[in-house]
Design a protein around this motif. Structure first.
Motif, mmCIF file in Angstrom:
data_model
loop_
_atom_site.group_PDB
_atom_site.id
_atom_site.type_symbol
_atom_site.label_atom_id
_atom_site.label_comp_id
_atom_site.label_asym_id
_atom_site.label_seq_id
_atom_site.Cartn_x
_atom_site.Cartn_y
_atom_site.Cartn_z
ATOM 1 N N GLU A 4 0.749 -1.186 -0.184
ATOM 2 C CA GLU A 4 -0.144 0.050 0.143
ATOM 3 C C GLU A 4 0.935 1.177 -0.010
ATOM 4 O O GLU A 4 0.377 2.384 -0.154
ATOM 5 C CB GLU A 4 -1.013 0.048 1.200
ATOM 6 C CG GLU A 4 -1.955 -1.253 1.564
ATOM 7 C CD GLU A 4 -3.013 -1.295 0.222
ATOM 8 O OE1 GLU A 4 -3.482 -0.095 -0.080
ATOM 9 O OE2 GLU A 4 -3.505 -2.327 -0.028
ATOM 10 N N SER A 5 2.160 1.120 0.289
ATOM 11 C CA SER A 5 2.908 2.277 0.363
ATOM 12 C C SER A 5 2.433 3.313 1.553
ATOM 13 O O SER A 5 2.664 4.400 1.602
ATOM 14 C CB SER A 5 3.112 3.024 -0.809
ATOM 15 O OG SER A 5 4.344 2.512 -1.617
ATOM 16 N N THR A 6 1.796 2.646 2.586
ATOM 17 C CA THR A 6 1.536 3.368 3.671
ATOM 18 C C THR A 6 2.591 3.178 4.876
ATOM 19 O O THR A 6 3.169 2.165 4.927
ATOM 20 C CB THR A 6 0.052 2.921 4.211
ATOM 21 O OG1 THR A 6 0.053 1.497 4.247
ATOM 22 C CG2 THR A 6 -0.770 3.657 3.188
ATOM 23 N N VAL A 7 2.700 4.080 5.624
ATOM 24 C CA VAL A 7 3.654 4.046 7.010
ATOM 25 C C VAL A 7 2.752 3.711 8.131
ATOM 26 O O VAL A 7 1.493 4.415 8.334
ATOM 27 C CB VAL A 7 4.133 5.574 7.040
ATOM 28 C CG1 VAL A 7 5.072 5.596 8.235
ATOM 29 C CG2 VAL A 7 4.840 6.062 5.790
ATOM 30 N N HIS A 8 3.151 2.882 9.048
ATOM 31 C CA HIS A 8 2.459 2.476 10.425
ATOM 32 C C HIS A 8 3.395 2.367 11.320
ATOM 33 O O HIS A 8 4.599 2.180 11.177
ATOM 34 C CB HIS A 8 1.968 1.061 10.000
ATOM 35 C CG HIS A 8 1.152 0.851 8.692
ATOM 36 N ND1 HIS A 8 -0.317 1.238 8.898
ATOM 37 C CD2 HIS A 8 1.072 0.834 7.236
ATOM 38 C CE1 HIS A 8 -0.919 1.079 7.582
ATOM 39 N NE2 HIS A 8 0.076 0.881 6.901
ATOM 40 N N TYR A 9 2.705 2.584 12.714
ATOM 41 C CA TYR A 9 3.608 2.304 13.676
ATOM 42 C C TYR A 9 3.997 0.437 13.533
ATOM 43 O O TYR A 9 3.002 -0.061 13.021
ATOM 44 C CB TYR A 9 2.920 2.454 15.040
ATOM 45 C CG TYR A 9 2.816 3.736 15.352
ATOM 46 C CD1 TYR A 9 3.862 4.544 15.171
ATOM 47 C CD2 TYR A 9 1.709 4.491 15.848
ATOM 48 C CE1 TYR A 9 3.669 5.989 15.585
ATOM 49 C CE2 TYR A 9 1.551 5.738 16.132
ATOM 50 C CZ TYR A 9 2.646 6.572 16.295
ATOM 51 O OH TYR A 9 2.579 7.938 16.451
ATOM 52 N N VAL A 10 5.029 0.123 14.279
ATOM 53 C CA VAL A 10 5.125 -1.310 14.180
ATOM 54 C C VAL A 10 4.368 -2.097 15.109
ATOM 55 O O VAL A 10 3.974 -3.224 14.673
ATOM 56 C CB VAL A 10 6.634 -1.808 14.416
ATOM 57 C CG1 VAL A 10 7.501 -1.387 13.567
ATOM 58 C CG2 VAL A 10 6.922 -1.225 15.989
ATOM 59 N N HIS A 11 3.698 -1.423 16.036
ATOM 60 C CA HIS A 11 2.598 -1.995 17.015
ATOM 61 C C HIS A 11 2.026 -0.913 17.825
ATOM 62 O O HIS A 11 2.514 0.110 17.823
ATOM 63 C CB HIS A 11 3.423 -2.774 18.013
ATOM 64 C CG HIS A 11 2.705 -3.838 18.846
ATOM 65 N ND1 HIS A 11 2.185 -3.209 20.166
ATOM 66 C CD2 HIS A 11 2.209 -5.111 18.838
ATOM 67 C CE1 HIS A 11 1.215 -4.331 20.832
ATOM 68 N NE2 HIS A 11 1.381 -5.356 19.890
ATOM 69 N N HIS A 12 0.900 -1.126 17.973
ATOM 70 C CA HIS A 12 -0.209 -0.264 18.665
ATOM 71 C C HIS A 12 0.280 0.452 19.890
ATOM 72 O O HIS A 12 0.135 1.494 20.342
ATOM 73 C CB HIS A 12 -1.509 -0.571 18.713
ATOM 74 C CG HIS A 12 -1.881 -1.642 19.898
ATOM 75 N ND1 HIS A 12 -1.907 -1.332 21.240
ATOM 76 C CD2 HIS A 12 -1.688 -2.967 19.798
ATOM 77 C CE1 HIS A 12 -2.020 -2.376 22.158
ATOM 78 N NE2 HIS A 12 -1.644 -3.568 21.063
ATOM 79 N N SER A 13 1.247 -0.392 20.709
ATOM 80 C CA SER A 13 1.645 0.029 21.816
ATOM 81 C C SER A 13 2.695 1.337 21.564
ATOM 82 O O SER A 13 3.035 1.891 22.342
ATOM 83 C CB SER A 13 2.466 -1.095 22.597
ATOM 84 O OG SER A 13 3.586 -1.496 21.657
#
Length: 121
Positions: free
Chosen positions: A65-74
């Motif tokens: 998706e070429s989207t940036v995310h945190y590696v985990h919700h924490s």
């Protein structure tokens, strides 16, 4: 040093954006400042991979998706903790207001005021 500041912004905006932003959307928003009149493509960051890498492993790019995310919700919970060590830079209300201001600036850019045809009233 410049990409470190941009990395902090990515970490902040990942926490307040209502949906995951693409790397291209981050390139655009990182080049905008409040009150700006037009999009300056020359100020777009060139290396989003470097900026994501400067997030110290707290974010990743979804390759499909070429989207940036945190590696985990924490990660979000830790960064935006009210009494946490990062509460100054990661105050949710302040970051959300600033991000909203950048979105409003973006929508008001002259780049989007051009029309191909006149709309009849």
């Amino acid at each position: 040093m410049h990409s470190a500041r941009e990395a902090v912004k990515v970490l902040q905006w990942c926490g307040v954006a209502r949906r995951a932003l693409t790397t291209e959307e981050f390139r655009e928003v990182l080049s905008i400042s409040p009150g700006q009149n037009s999009l300056d493509r020359g100020s777009f960051p060139h290396d989003m991979d470097r900026i994501v890498a400067d997030c110290c492993g707290l974010t990743f790019v979804d390759e499909e998706e070429s989207t940036v995310h945190y590696v985990h919700h924490s990660v979000r919970m830790h960064l935006f903790a009210e009494q946490g060590p990062h509460s100054g830079q990661f105050n949710e209300v302040d970051v959300d207001k600033h991000f909203g201001c950048l979105c409003m600036t973006y929508l008001d850019l002259n780049d989007f005021k051009r029309q191909v045809a006149r709309v009849q009233q």
